[in-house]
Motif scaffolding. Sequence first.
Motif, PDB file in Angstrom:
ATOM      1  N   LEU A 113      36.308  32.780  40.350  1.00 49.86           N
ATOM      2  CA  LEU A 113      36.343  32.919  41.805  1.00 49.86           C
ATOM      3  C   LEU A 113      36.227  34.265  42.223  1.00 49.86           C
ATOM      4  CD1 LEU A 113      39.801  30.755  42.183  1.00 49.86           C
ATOM      5  CD2 LEU A 113      37.325  29.965  42.603  1.00 49.86           C
ATOM      6  N   PRO A 114      35.602  34.723  43.298  1.00 55.75           N
ATOM      7  CA  PRO A 114      35.303  35.935  43.794  1.00 55.75           C
ATOM      8  C   PRO A 114      36.485  36.732  43.851  1.00 55.75           C
ATOM      9  CG  PRO A 114      34.006  34.157  44.997  1.00 55.75           C
ATOM     10  CD  PRO A 114      35.048  33.505  44.370  1.00 55.75           C
ATOM     11  N   GLY A 115      36.342  37.961  43.427  1.00 55.99           N
ATOM     12  CA  GLY A 115      37.572  38.858  43.740  1.00 55.99           C
ATOM     13  C   GLY A 115      37.182  39.856  44.877  1.00 55.99           C
ATOM     14  N   THR A 116      37.812  41.161  44.727  1.00 56.91           N
ATOM     15  CA  THR A 116      37.679  42.207  45.771  1.00 56.91           C
ATOM     16  C   THR A 116      36.366  42.588  45.860  1.00 56.91           C
ATOM     17  OG1 THR A 116      38.349  43.812  44.298  1.00 56.91           O
ATOM     18  CG2 THR A 116      40.210  42.622  45.528  1.00 56.91           C
ATOM     19  N   ASP A 117      35.360  42.679  45.019  1.00 58.18           N
ATOM     20  CA  ASP A 117      34.106  43.188  45.186  1.00 58.18           C
ATOM     21  C   ASP A 117      33.005  42.257  44.411  1.00 58.18           C
ATOM     22  OD1 ASP A 117      33.817  44.331  42.284  1.00 58.18           O
ATOM     23  OD2 ASP A 117      35.512  45.586  43.187  1.00 58.18           O
ATOM     24  N   ALA A 118      31.721  42.689  44.432  1.00 57.89           N
ATOM     25  CA  ALA A 118      30.917  42.016  43.767  1.00 57.89           C
ATOM     26  C   ALA A 118      30.968  41.767  42.163  1.00 57.89           C
ATOM     27  CB  ALA A 118      29.450  42.122  44.198  1.00 57.89           C
ATOM     28  N   LEU A 119      31.522  42.739  41.571  1.00 55.28           N
ATOM     29  CA  LEU A 119      31.940  42.527  40.043  1.00 55.28           C
ATOM     30  C   LEU A 119      33.170  42.353  39.811  1.00 55.28           C
ATOM     31  CD1 LEU A 119      29.882  46.031  39.222  1.00 55.28           C
ATOM     32  CD2 LEU A 119      29.242  43.547  39.098  1.00 55.28           C
ATOM     33  N   SER A 120      34.177  41.943  40.690  1.00 56.77           N
ATOM     34  CA  SER A 120      35.447  41.417  40.284  1.00 56.77           C
ATOM     35  C   SER A 120      35.605  39.910  40.692  1.00 56.77           C
ATOM     36  CB  SER A 120      36.406  42.192  41.202  1.00 56.77           C
ATOM     37  OG  SER A 120      36.574  43.497  40.796  1.00 56.77           O
ATOM     38  N   PHE A 121      36.301  39.339  39.624  1.00 53.38           N
ATOM     39  CA  PHE A 121      36.542  37.691  39.666  1.00 53.38           C
ATOM     40  C   PHE A 121      37.801  37.409  39.242  1.00 53.38           C
ATOM     41  CE2 PHE A 121      31.974  38.581  39.102  1.00 53.38           C
ATOM     42  CZ  PHE A 121      31.781  37.785  40.066  1.00 53.38           C
ATOM     43  N   THR A 122      38.429  36.172  39.674  1.00 58.61           N
ATOM     44  CA  THR A 122      39.682  35.910  39.204  1.00 58.61           C
ATOM     45  C   THR A 122      39.624  34.331  38.522  1.00 58.61           C
ATOM     46  OG1 THR A 122      40.271  34.889  41.394  1.00 58.61           O
ATOM     47  CG2 THR A 122      40.696  36.971  41.306  1.00 58.61           C
ATOM     48  N   ALA A 123      40.683  34.052  37.874  1.00 62.66           N
ATOM     49  CA  ALA A 123      41.034  32.723  37.268  1.00 62.66           C
ATOM     50  C   ALA A 123      42.536  32.703  37.444  1.00 62.66           C
ATOM     51  CB  ALA A 123      40.752  32.628  35.809  1.00 62.66           C
ATOM     52  N   PRO A 124      42.643  31.106  37.906  1.00 61.52           N
ATOM     53  CA  PRO A 124      44.203  30.926  38.243  1.00 61.52           C
ATOM     54  C   PRO A 124      45.066  30.981  37.014  1.00 61.52           C
ATOM     55  CG  PRO A 124      42.844  29.088  38.424  1.00 61.52           C
ATOM     56  CD  PRO A 124      41.738  30.099  38.127  1.00 61.52           C
ATOM     57  N   ASN A 125      44.268  30.825  35.648  1.00 64.59           N
ATOM     58  CA  ASN A 125      45.133  30.950  34.445  1.00 64.59           C
ATOM     59  C   ASN A 125      44.194  31.128  33.265  1.00 64.59           C
ATOM     60  OD1 ASN A 125      43.971  28.152  33.726  1.00 64.59           O
ATOM     61  ND2 ASN A 125      45.175  27.220  35.289  1.00 64.59           N
ATOM     62  N   LEU A 126      44.751  31.172  32.219  1.00 65.62           N
ATOM     63  CA  LEU A 126      43.891  31.738  30.993  1.00 65.62           C
ATOM     64  C   LEU A 126      42.989  30.577  30.679  1.00 65.62           C
ATOM     65  CD1 LEU A 126      43.363  33.448  28.706  1.00 65.62           C
ATOM     66  CD2 LEU A 126      45.280  32.403  27.343  1.00 65.62           C
ATOM     67  N   GLN A 127      43.512  29.254  30.843  1.00 73.36           N
ATOM     68  CA  GLN A 127      42.505  28.052  30.391  1.00 73.36           C
ATOM     69  C   GLN A 127      41.220  28.133  31.378  1.00 73.36           C
ATOM     70  OE1 GLN A 127      42.608  25.852  27.800  1.00 73.36           O
ATOM     71  NE2 GLN A 127      40.719  25.537  28.487  1.00 73.36           N
ATOM     72  N   TYR A 128      41.510  28.388  32.561  1.00 75.34           N
ATOM     73  CA  TYR A 128      40.195  28.217  33.570  1.00 75.34           C
ATOM     74  C   TYR A 128      39.261  29.646  32.903  1.00 75.34           C
ATOM     75  CZ  TYR A 128      37.615  27.900  37.989  1.00 75.34           C
ATOM     76  OH  TYR A 128      36.732  27.675  38.843  1.00 75.34           O
ATOM     77  N   LEU A 129      39.794  30.513  32.643  1.00 75.70           N
ATOM     78  CA  LEU A 129      38.942  31.732  32.170  1.00 75.70           C
ATOM     79  C   LEU A 129      38.150  31.421  31.125  1.00 75.70           C
ATOM     80  CD1 LEU A 129      38.519  34.886  32.389  1.00 75.70           C
ATOM     81  CD2 LEU A 129      40.563  35.220  31.248  1.00 75.70           C
ATOM     82  N   MET A 130      39.041  30.843  30.096  1.00 76.41           N
ATOM     83  CA  MET A 130      38.153  30.192  29.015  1.00 76.41           C
ATOM     84  C   MET A 130      37.177  29.355  28.959  1.00 76.41           C
ATOM     85  SD  MET A 130      41.406  30.784  26.239  1.00 76.41           S
ATOM     86  CE  MET A 130      40.964  29.573  25.526  1.00 76.41           C
ATOM     87  N   ASP A 131      37.342  28.458  30.318  1.00 75.94           N
ATOM     88  CA  ASP A 131      36.398  27.724  30.301  1.00 75.94           C
ATOM     89  C   ASP A 131      35.330  28.099  31.432  1.00 75.94           C
ATOM     90  OD1 ASP A 131      35.371  24.750  30.359  1.00 75.94           O
ATOM     91  OD2 ASP A 131      36.297  24.555  32.290  1.00 75.94           O
ATOM     92  N   SER A 132      35.190  29.562  31.688  1.00 79.26           N
ATOM     93  CA  SER A 132      34.016  29.957  32.639  1.00 79.26           C
ATOM     94  C   SER A 132      32.936  30.676  31.874  1.00 79.26           C
ATOM     95  CB  SER A 132      34.979  30.803  33.582  1.00 79.26           C
ATOM     96  OG  SER A 132      36.052  29.967  34.400  1.00 79.26           O
TER      97      SER A 132
END
Length: 167
Positions: free
Chosen positions: A29-48
């Motif tokens: 998911l987009p974060g605060t700028d073009a190079l920042s991103f978020t994931a709601p949890n570790l599993q989502y991060l690992m699946d991205s």
Amino acid sequence: RARGFDRHPVTVRFERPTGTSWRVATQLLPGTDALSFTAPNLQYLMDSPTEFGPFTMRTFTVPDDRRTPVFRVAVHHKGTEADVDNLVRDVEAIVREARHIFGEYPAFENNTYTFIADYLPAAHGDGMEHRNSTIVTSSSSIALGRLELLDTIAHEFFHVWNVERIR
């Protein structure tokens, strides 16, 4: 491993190598700028899966009866812009046809689905579906391997219904 943090939100920020104009393609998911991103949890991060580099990006939308998702196609390749345009035209046809099988698209987070394609001489052929994206790789060029590349894209995109949403 950060025990106890599996369900905590995660923020990732990429830093461009000096002198580059690298961008990021990801289902994160987009974060605060073009190079920042978020994931709601570790599993989502690992699946991205994430592409950070010099790629070509195209987008299109295809409505169903409930929503109009945005489809992004990020292509890292050695071919021409016309090759990408032709590939994306075919990917859009696949996306439209797949919707007819299931009647609607899943509710993608951020209403976006991302195809990441690396068609580079050193790549090995592979594909993997993810919740809101797919990543495909091949050593073939778009121009020479078009049908095989599209077969992999269609196969992986189909899993958005029958693997990722069943879990």
